[in-house]
Design a protein around this motif. Structure first.
Motif, PDB file in Angstrom:
ATOM      1  N   GLN A  17       0.830  -1.196   0.000  1.00 49.72           N
ATOM      2  CA  GLN A  17       0.000   0.000   0.000  1.00 49.72           C
ATOM      3  C   GLN A  17       0.871   1.254   0.000  1.00 49.72           C
ATOM      4  O   GLN A  17       2.100   1.191   0.109  1.00 49.72           O
ATOM      5  N   ASP A  18       0.218   2.400  -0.095  1.00 46.79           N
ATOM      6  CA  ASP A  18       0.920   3.691  -0.100  1.00 46.79           C
ATOM      7  C   ASP A  18       1.232   4.072   1.344  1.00 46.79           C
ATOM      8  O   ASP A  18       0.465   4.771   2.006  1.00 46.79           O
ATOM      9  N   ILE A  19       2.365   3.583   1.859  1.00 54.21           N
ATOM     10  CA  ILE A  19       2.758   3.820   3.243  1.00 54.21           C
ATOM     11  C   ILE A  19       4.144   4.442   3.283  1.00 54.21           C
ATOM     12  O   ILE A  19       4.914   4.361   2.319  1.00 54.21           O
ATOM     13  N   ASN A  20       4.482   5.060   4.425  1.00 60.28           N
ATOM     14  CA  ASN A  20       5.811   5.667   4.549  1.00 60.28           C
ATOM     15  C   ASN A  20       6.787   4.674   5.164  1.00 60.28           C
ATOM     16  O   ASN A  20       6.407   3.570   5.587  1.00 60.28           O
ATOM     17  N   ALA A  21       8.036   5.063   5.256  1.00 57.93           N
ATOM     18  CA  ALA A  21       9.087   4.169   5.727  1.00 57.93           C
ATOM     19  C   ALA A  21       8.868   3.738   7.164  1.00 57.93           C
ATOM     20  O   ALA A  21       9.129   2.583   7.536  1.00 57.93           O
ATOM     21  N   SER A  22       8.382   4.647   8.006  1.00 58.82           N
ATOM     22  CA  SER A  22       8.152   4.316   9.408  1.00 58.82           C
ATOM     23  C   SER A  22       7.055   3.278   9.552  1.00 58.82           C
ATOM     24  O   SER A  22       7.173   2.324  10.335  1.00 58.82           O
ATOM     25  N   GLU A  23       5.980   3.435   8.796  1.00 57.18           N
ATOM     26  CA  GLU A  23       4.883   2.472   8.840  1.00 57.18           C
ATOM     27  C   GLU A  23       5.342   1.107   8.323  1.00 57.18           C
ATOM     28  O   GLU A  23       4.974   0.057   8.870  1.00 57.18           O
ATOM     29  N   ALA A  24       6.142   1.120   7.265  1.00 56.19           N
ATOM     30  CA  ALA A  24       6.666  -0.131   6.720  1.00 56.19           C
ATOM     31  C   ALA A  24       7.541  -0.845   7.735  1.00 56.19           C
ATOM     32  O   ALA A  24       7.461  -2.070   7.901  1.00 56.19           O
ATOM     33  N   SER A  25       8.362  -0.070   8.451  1.00 58.09           N
ATOM     34  CA  SER A  25       9.255  -0.657   9.451  1.00 58.09           C
ATOM     35  C   SER A  25       8.471  -1.284  10.585  1.00 58.09           C
ATOM     36  O   SER A  25       8.767  -2.406  11.026  1.00 58.09           O
ATOM     37  N   GLU A  26       7.444  -0.589  11.066  1.00 59.15           N
ATOM     38  CA  GLU A  26       6.641  -1.109  12.161  1.00 59.15           C
ATOM     39  C   GLU A  26       5.982  -2.432  11.784  1.00 59.15           C
ATOM     40  O   GLU A  26       5.887  -3.361  12.592  1.00 59.15           O
ATOM     41  N   ALA A  27       5.543  -2.548  10.528  1.00 62.27           N
ATOM     42  CA  ALA A  27       4.911  -3.783  10.066  1.00 62.27           C
ATOM     43  C   ALA A  27       5.943  -4.882   9.837  1.00 62.27           C
ATOM     44  O   ALA A  27       5.773  -6.023  10.287  1.00 62.27           O
ATOM     45  N   PHE A  28       7.021  -4.547   9.155  1.00 61.80           N
ATOM     46  CA  PHE A  28       8.012  -5.550   8.761  1.00 61.80           C
ATOM     47  C   PHE A  28       8.606  -6.273   9.966  1.00 61.80           C
ATOM     48  O   PHE A  28       8.793  -7.495   9.939  1.00 61.80           O
ATOM     49  N   TYR A  29       8.893  -5.551  11.028  1.00 66.08           N
ATOM     50  CA  TYR A  29       9.548  -6.170  12.176  1.00 66.08           C
ATOM     51  C   TYR A  29       8.593  -6.969  13.064  1.00 66.08           C
ATOM     52  O   TYR A  29       8.975  -7.458  14.118  1.00 66.08           O
ATOM     53  N   GLN A  30       7.365  -7.146  12.604  1.00 69.55           N
ATOM     54  CA  GLN A  30       6.447  -8.085  13.247  1.00 69.55           C
ATOM     55  C   GLN A  30       6.440  -9.447  12.549  1.00 69.55           C
ATOM     56  O   GLN A  30       5.813 -10.394  13.034  1.00 69.55           O
ATOM     57  N   VAL A  31       7.127  -9.557  11.423  1.00 70.50           N
ATOM     58  CA  VAL A  31       7.175 -10.820  10.683  1.00 70.50           C
ATOM     59  C   VAL A  31       8.079 -11.801  11.419  1.00 70.50           C
ATOM     60  O   VAL A  31       9.219 -11.478  11.753  1.00 70.50           O
ATOM     61  N   ASP A  32       7.569 -13.004  11.686  1.00 73.14           N
ATOM     62  CA  ASP A  32       8.347 -14.000  12.416  1.00 73.14           C
ATOM     63  C   ASP A  32       9.476 -14.582  11.565  1.00 73.14           C
ATOM     64  O   ASP A  32      10.597 -14.748  12.032  1.00 73.14           O
ATOM     65  N   ASN A  33       9.166 -14.937  10.331  1.00 73.71           N
ATOM     66  CA  ASN A  33      10.153 -15.561   9.444  1.00 73.71           C
ATOM     67  C   ASN A  33      10.267 -14.741   8.165  1.00 73.71           C
ATOM     68  O   ASN A  33       9.359 -14.765   7.332  1.00 73.71           O
ATOM     69  N   VAL A  34      11.374 -14.040   8.027  1.00 74.33           N
ATOM     70  CA  VAL A  34      11.561 -13.150   6.879  1.00 74.33           C
ATOM     71  C   VAL A  34      12.167 -13.938   5.718  1.00 74.33           C
ATOM     72  O   VAL A  34      13.279 -14.456   5.811  1.00 74.33           O
ATOM     73  N   ASN A  35      11.403 -14.049   4.617  1.00 74.99           N
ATOM     74  CA  ASN A  35      11.956 -14.630   3.403  1.00 74.99           C
ATOM     75  C   ASN A  35      12.289 -13.509   2.423  1.00 74.99           C
ATOM     76  O   ASN A  35      12.094 -12.327   2.713  1.00 74.99           O
ATOM     77  N   GLU A  36      12.821 -13.875   1.265  1.00 74.14           N
ATOM     78  CA  GLU A  36      13.241 -12.850   0.318  1.00 74.14           C
ATOM     79  C   GLU A  36      12.065 -12.014  -0.172  1.00 74.14           C
ATOM     80  O   GLU A  36      12.214 -10.827  -0.451  1.00 74.14           O
ATOM     81  N   ARG A  37      10.883 -12.610  -0.259  1.00 76.21           N
ATOM     82  CA  ARG A  37       9.715 -11.855  -0.722  1.00 76.21           C
ATOM     83  C   ARG A  37       9.442 -10.672   0.204  1.00 76.21           C
ATOM     84  O   ARG A  37       9.261  -9.541  -0.245  1.00 76.21           O
ATOM     85  N   PHE A  38       9.455 -10.937   1.515  1.00 77.53           N
ATOM     86  CA  PHE A  38       9.241  -9.865   2.480  1.00 77.53           C
ATOM     87  C   PHE A  38      10.383  -8.853   2.447  1.00 77.53           C
ATOM     88  O   PHE A  38      10.166  -7.646   2.519  1.00 77.53           O
TER      89      PHE A  38
END
Length: 517
Positions: free
Chosen positions: A8-29
């Motif tokens: 979605q149309d989100i800023n870097a801070s919002e992306a960071s807050e979401a990304f670091y909730q992912v348990d297993n980071v694969n290349e897609r994420f």
């Protein structure tokens, strides 16, 4: 949800807050996050990982080159390029000697460098294995490989690849050793393929009793029967508490019924029953179920006894009483009024394997709902169906998931005429199933077919998925009042003109289907 949010149309801070909730980071994420973040290290890492093989010699930063370099990419380089990169990196970021091993004309010819050669074997890709590893092994190399920590992978990648015939024949000389039960099983199947039946029985007997999964235990007994024809094994198999294709086959031969399952459950009229559609509610409920005791399980069953909660109630009861009784309920009949009973048996067979009738499930690959429809399939099918989701989470509703799976299934049925092939197609895709049928001479008449071909499918998930769906299908056909012979289904698999469109067309066009293909 995080994956959708990152698009979605989100800023870097919002992306960071979401990304670091992912348990297993694969290349897609990682790549999706790199497109949104302002973290330079993440952007740099993602950029390096995405470099193509042809660009490897041009990368200026050594650490970036190490991130980008893989055996699969290195297989596309020249010998000079590989040596230049090996000299440049000089093991500063980790072992790189496997890169030099790739410059040998043939690998596994001596015991000098087996650790690095095995890295190449595992990771450089099938084509490279065919070119450099498919040759007879000396007794010394073979013995050394059996001591390698990656021997189980060597066995698996060899015996499930029809093109690795020469290395397969060398593996028939491996005697019983300290291997995993699955490695013993694949060595046994390889021995069966080349007529080394005594060797196969030794490996099967070594594996017997060491598997934890009921279907794995049963497949060992099945193969001991197939090879020895000892009726005691057939009787042992028929007495299994599991309901799988091996057990159903044994019971059909012995004319014994399967009775340890239920198809109906008592329900009440209530609106607050747990129906499993909301993935967050389901996750909390599943955690309660996992932590439940005999004293607390009754409360959980009471919470899912509504008329729209049969799927969840059946799941809870099966989990509670496994392995003694199995859930073959049909909780979503109201959405299947337009299809034949055979298609209904297929839908339920697939549903039972995909989600055990829990609608609010989302897989790590983002497959959605009861029938685990992938987002790209949702996009494609929605173009031709009048029922269109407002977002992907509509696919967690049974009425959406089932309608979309019926449309998807019709495409498979048009090309595949055997339930196990349809299962392969549903799980791995039609293209993958076509390659499975057209390459390697599988599923052709033979003493141990189609079972041997079924056991030597290279994709673990696809192989086991097909077996389980087949058993579900046979059960649901009988529940729906249509007797079906599992032996007849197996026989059909070895008749290319009947089992699938692809081989039938090939035969019409004069092509020869043989094991040498």
């Amino acid at each position: 949800m995080i994956w959708q949010f990152l698009h979605q149309d989100i800023n870097a801070s919002e992306a960071s807050e979401a990304f670091y909730q992912v348990d297993n980071v694969n290349e897609r994420f990682l790549f999706d996050y790199a497109a949104k973040t302002d973290e330079e290290e993440i952007k740099y890492t993602a950029s390096c990982l995405r470099e193509q093989a042809c660009n490897l010699p041009l990368i200026e930063q050594d650490d970036c080159l190490m991130l980008a370099l893989t055996p699969a990419k290195a297989a596309a380089l020249t010998s000079q390029e590989r040596e230049s990169i090996a000299a440049r990196l000089n093991n500063r970021f980790g072992n790189i000697e496997w890169l030099r091993a790739m410059n040998q004309e043939s690998l596994y010819t001596s015991t000098d460098n087996l650790i690095n050669e095995t890295i190449v074997f595992r990771l450089a890709g099938a084509t490279y294995r065919h070119e450099r590893f498919n040759h007879p092994l000396s007794p010394e190399v073979l013995e050394a490989l059996t001591q390698n920590t990656a021997f189980s992978q060597i066995v698996f990648l060899t015996v499930t690849d029809p093109a690795m015939d020469q290395l397969q024949q060398s593996l028939t000389n491996v005697s019983v050793g300290n291997f995993t039960p699955q490695t013993h099983f694949f060595l046994a199947m390889n021995a069966v393929k080349y007529g080394k039946l005594e060797n196969a029985v030794e490996h099967l007997k070594e594996a017997k009793g060491h598997f934890s999964s009921p279907i794995d235990r049963d497949k060992i007994v099945f193969w001991l029967y197939e090879i020895t024809k000892d009726q005691n094994y057939l009787t042992e198999l028929s007495n299994s508490l599991d309901i799988n294709m091996y057990v159903l086959y044994a019971r059909e031969i012995l004319q014994l019924p399967t009775e340890n399952y239920f198809i109906t459950l008592p329900t009440t009229q209530r609106t607050d029953s747990m129906n499993g559609i909301d993935p967050f509610q389901w996750r909390l409920f599943a955690e309660e179920l996992k932590a439940s005791t005999p004293d607390t399980i009754v409360n959980l069953i009471d919470r899912c006894d509504g008329e729209d909660s049969v799927g969840v109630q059946g799941y809870v009861l099966e989990r509670t009483y496994e392995p003694y009784i199995h859930n073959f309920t049909m909780p979503y009949d109201q959405y299947m009024n337009t299809i034949s009973s055979d298609e209904k048996a297929l839908i339920y067979a697939l549903m039972r394997q995909e989600t055990r009738f829990i609608p609010g499930l989302i897989s790590r690959s983002f497959a959605l709902g009861l029938m685990q429809i992938m987002p790209f399939n949702v996009d494609s099918i929605s173009k031709v169906l009048p029922l269109k989701p407002t977002n992907y989470f509509d696919m967690l509703k049974p009425e959406y998931s089932i309608v979309y799976s019926i449309a998807h299934l019709q495409h498979l049925i048009n090309n595949l005429h055997n339930p196990i092939l349809i299962a392969y197609g549903y799980n791995g895709g039609l293209g993958s199933t076509k390659r499975l049928l057209m390459e390697g001479g599988r599923f052709l008449p033979g003493e141990y077919e189609p079972f041997l071909s079924m056991e030597l499918i290279g994709n673990d998930e696809n192989r086991e998925y097909g077996k389980r769906v087949l058993a579900n299908y046979v059960m649901y056909k009988k529940i729906l009042g249509e007797e079906v012979s599992i032996k007849a289904i197996f026989d059909n698999l070895t008749q290319p003109s009947q089992s699938d469109y692809f081989r039938a067309e090939a035969l019409k066009n004069g092509q020869t289907l043989s094991r040498s293909e």
